[in-house]
Design a protein around this motif. Sequence first.
Motif, mmCIF file in Angstrom:
data_model
loop_
_atom_site.group_PDB
_atom_site.id
_atom_site.type_symbol
_atom_site.label_atom_id
_atom_site.label_comp_id
_atom_site.label_asym_id
_atom_site.label_seq_id
_atom_site.Cartn_x
_atom_site.Cartn_y
_atom_site.Cartn_z
ATOM 1 N N ARG A 42 54.901 -30.782 46.741
ATOM 2 C CA ARG A 42 56.215 -30.397 47.272
ATOM 3 C C ARG A 42 56.893 -31.652 47.807
ATOM 4 N N SER A 43 58.220 -31.656 47.821
ATOM 5 C CA SER A 43 58.926 -32.792 48.411
ATOM 6 C C SER A 43 59.912 -32.289 49.468
ATOM 7 N N PHE A 44 60.172 -33.159 50.456
ATOM 8 C CA PHE A 44 61.012 -32.817 51.594
ATOM 9 C C PHE A 44 61.930 -33.987 51.907
ATOM 10 N N ASP A 45 63.117 -33.692 52.421
ATOM 11 C CA ASP A 45 64.023 -34.737 52.886
ATOM 12 C C ASP A 45 63.504 -35.273 54.210
ATOM 13 N N ALA A 46 63.565 -36.597 54.373
ATOM 14 C CA ALA A 46 63.099 -37.210 55.616
ATOM 15 C C ALA A 46 63.860 -36.656 56.815
ATOM 16 N N GLU A 47 65.170 -36.428 56.664
ATOM 17 C CA GLU A 47 65.974 -35.922 57.778
ATOM 18 C C GLU A 47 65.457 -34.572 58.271
ATOM 19 N N THR A 48 65.008 -33.733 57.352
ATOM 20 C CA THR A 48 64.477 -32.421 57.719
ATOM 21 C C THR A 48 63.208 -32.570 58.551
ATOM 22 N N LEU A 49 62.355 -33.505 58.164
ATOM 23 C CA LEU A 49 61.080 -33.670 58.860
ATOM 24 C C LEU A 49 61.250 -34.263 60.260
ATOM 25 N N PHE A 50 62.200 -35.190 60.413
ATOM 26 C CA PHE A 50 62.380 -35.864 61.702
ATOM 27 C C PHE A 50 63.356 -35.146 62.626
ATOM 28 N N ALA A 51 63.955 -34.060 62.169
ATOM 29 C CA ALA A 51 64.900 -33.303 62.989
ATOM 30 C C ALA A 51 64.141 -32.409 63.970
ATOM 31 N N LYS A 52 64.630 -32.374 65.184
ATOM 32 C CA LYS A 52 64.021 -31.525 66.206
ATOM 33 C C LYS A 52 65.153 -30.779 66.907
ATOM 34 N N GLN A 53 65.037 -29.454 66.918
ATOM 35 C CA GLN A 53 66.082 -28.645 67.538
ATOM 36 C C GLN A 53 65.663 -28.249 68.947
ATOM 37 N N ASP A 54 66.558 -28.487 69.886
ATOM 38 C CA ASP A 54 66.318 -28.126 71.277
ATOM 39 C C ASP A 54 66.508 -26.616 71.424
ATOM 40 N N PRO A 55 65.461 -25.875 71.842
ATOM 41 C CA PRO A 55 65.585 -24.421 71.940
ATOM 42 C C PRO A 55 66.595 -23.967 72.995
ATOM 43 N N GLN A 56 66.834 -24.796 74.006
ATOM 44 C CA GLN A 56 67.775 -24.448 75.075
ATOM 45 C C GLN A 56 69.231 -24.565 74.616
ATOM 46 N N THR A 57 69.563 -25.715 74.013
ATOM 47 C CA THR A 57 70.959 -25.988 73.644
ATOM 48 C C THR A 57 71.254 -25.705 72.177
ATOM 49 N N GLY A 58 70.216 -25.698 71.341
ATOM 50 C CA GLY A 58 70.417 -25.504 69.914
ATOM 51 C C GLY A 58 70.828 -26.776 69.197
ATOM 52 N N GLN A 59 70.934 -27.886 69.930
ATOM 53 C CA GLN A 59 71.340 -29.156 69.322
ATOM 54 C C GLN A 59 70.161 -29.806 68.609
ATOM 55 N N THR A 60 70.491 -30.488 67.526
ATOM 56 C CA THR A 60 69.472 -31.177 66.749
ATOM 57 C C THR A 60 69.469 -32.658 67.110
ATOM 58 N N THR A 61 68.279 -33.162 67.396
ATOM 59 C CA THR A 61 68.089 -34.592 67.620
ATOM 60 C C THR A 61 67.063 -35.077 66.608
ATOM 61 N N TYR A 62 66.999 -36.384 66.436
ATOM 62 C CA TYR A 62 66.051 -36.958 65.492
ATOM 63 C C TYR A 62 65.038 -37.806 66.239
ATOM 64 N N VAL A 63 63.761 -37.578 65.923
ATOM 65 C CA VAL A 63 62.680 -38.323 66.565
ATOM 66 C C VAL A 63 62.258 -39.469 65.653
ATOM 67 N N LYS A 64 61.601 -40.453 66.213
ATOM 68 C CA LYS A 64 61.177 -41.636 65.458
ATOM 69 C C LYS A 64 59.808 -41.468 64.805
ATOM 70 N N GLU A 65 59.026 -40.489 65.312
ATOM 71 C CA GLU A 65 57.660 -40.322 64.811
ATOM 72 C C GLU A 65 57.261 -38.856 64.912
ATOM 73 N N ILE A 66 56.576 -38.383 63.877
ATOM 74 C CA ILE A 66 56.051 -37.018 63.899
ATOM 75 C C ILE A 66 54.633 -37.009 63.348
ATOM 76 N N THR A 67 53.909 -35.977 63.697
ATOM 77 C CA THR A 67 52.624 -35.714 63.063
ATOM 78 C C THR A 67 52.863 -34.611 62.045
ATOM 79 N N LEU A 68 52.656 -34.946 60.792
ATOM 80 C CA LEU A 68 52.816 -33.983 59.706
ATOM 81 C C LEU A 68 51.457 -33.355 59.454
ATOM 82 N N GLN A 69 51.403 -32.036 59.492
ATOM 83 C CA GLN A 69 50.145 -31.330 59.285
ATOM 84 C C GLN A 69 50.222 -30.542 57.985
ATOM 85 N N VAL A 70 49.184 -30.675 57.190
ATOM 86 C CA VAL A 70 49.049 -29.903 55.962
ATOM 87 C C VAL A 70 47.897 -28.938 56.214
ATOM 88 N N ALA A 71 48.126 -27.659 55.966
ATOM 89 C CA ALA A 71 47.098 -26.652 56.253
ATOM 90 C C ALA A 71 46.835 -25.793 55.022
#
Length: 167
Positions: free
Chosen positions: A118-147
């Motif tokens: 499968r392939s994914f856009d980098a922006e999708t993976l690094f996007a983080k939505q704040d549950p309080q405000t609903g705003q999307t921010t981008y993080v510099k590092e994530i842990t990607l888990q394959v299960a």
Amino acid sequence: MTAALISWGKGRRAAAAIGAVSLGLITLSACEKPTALATVTAGTTTVTAEATPGCDGDGKVLDKKTIETCVTKKGGETITVRPGEKVRVGVDPSVAKSGWIVIGGGPVMREASKETYRSFDAETLFAKQDPQTGQTTYVKEITLQVAEMGAGEGPTTMWHFTLKQKD
């Protein structure tokens, strides 16, 4: 006397063949089933990993405590991703047969896939939505888990990768 009927050269070759077959059988009996691998590719860089230690149920669904521990684990193989790149995730055919999902800071896939890639856009993976405000921010590092999913009952194996966003 049977030994006298076999020439010395043929006897030596037969003994060597029997020894080689015996050694081969002993070696094969000591082998374990190979561990399934997961692979992540970004641009021209590829990293491959075996299951994260402690997160391999050997085909059985992981218990709740193990899942909680595995979901919070960080680390794994590291790969740098440039903005705009596609991140490709691949699994062994045996994992695809069971079904698998990708989690990265949040659910990335809504349903388990039976495909090997499968392939994914980098922006999708690094996007983080704040549950309080609903705003999307981008993080510099994530842990990607394959299960690997065991018959829809829960994960049986997990792999972890660290994705770092290139500035």
